[in-house]
Design a protein around this motif. Sequence first.
Motif, PDB file in Angstrom:
ATOM      1  N   ASP A   1       0.916   4.017  -2.922  1.00 49.69           N
ATOM      2  CA  ASP A   1       0.628   5.419  -2.625  1.00 49.69           C
ATOM      3  C   ASP A   1       1.652   6.357  -3.248  1.00 49.69           C
ATOM      4  N   LYS A   2       2.871   5.860  -3.441  1.00 54.26           N
ATOM      5  CA  LYS A   2       3.932   6.684  -4.015  1.00 54.26           C
ATOM      6  C   LYS A   2       3.801   6.816  -5.530  1.00 54.26           C
TER       7      LYS A   2
ATOM      8  N   ASN B   1       0.823  -1.209   0.000  1.00 52.70           N
ATOM      9  CA  ASN B   1       0.000   0.000   0.000  1.00 52.70           C
ATOM     10  C   ASN B   1       0.856   1.258   0.000  1.00 52.70           C
ATOM     11  N   CYS B   2       1.938   1.239   0.774  1.00 56.39           N
ATOM     12  CA  CYS B   2       2.851   2.388   0.809  1.00 56.39           C
ATOM     13  C   CYS B   2       3.489   2.604  -0.561  1.00 56.39           C
TER      14      CYS B   2
END
Length: 94
Positions: free
Chosen positions: A75-76, A71-72
Amino acid sequence: MSIFLIFLLSAVAGSLAELAAGAFQEAVFGTYSWNYSSHMLNLKGKISLEMGIMWGTLGTLFIKVLLPRLNCLLDKINGNIYNSSIVAVFSVFM
């Protein structure tokens, strides 16, 4: 959601999926890819407590360790690039 609940749900879901896949393979093809008859607390050799614990552990690791990192990373990624890549991936499978 608590780690214990994630573990429990992952163990049950993994075991049910394994049971369904084993029953389907045996009914349709007359073959089986695994046999847990030698495992303690098995059900017709298709699922066992040992493998249920493995499914629970893998599900917990996925939810608590791998998924937050994915998810991180997502998100980027710019929304347009992300949406385009999703469309490209799904179009390959269609």
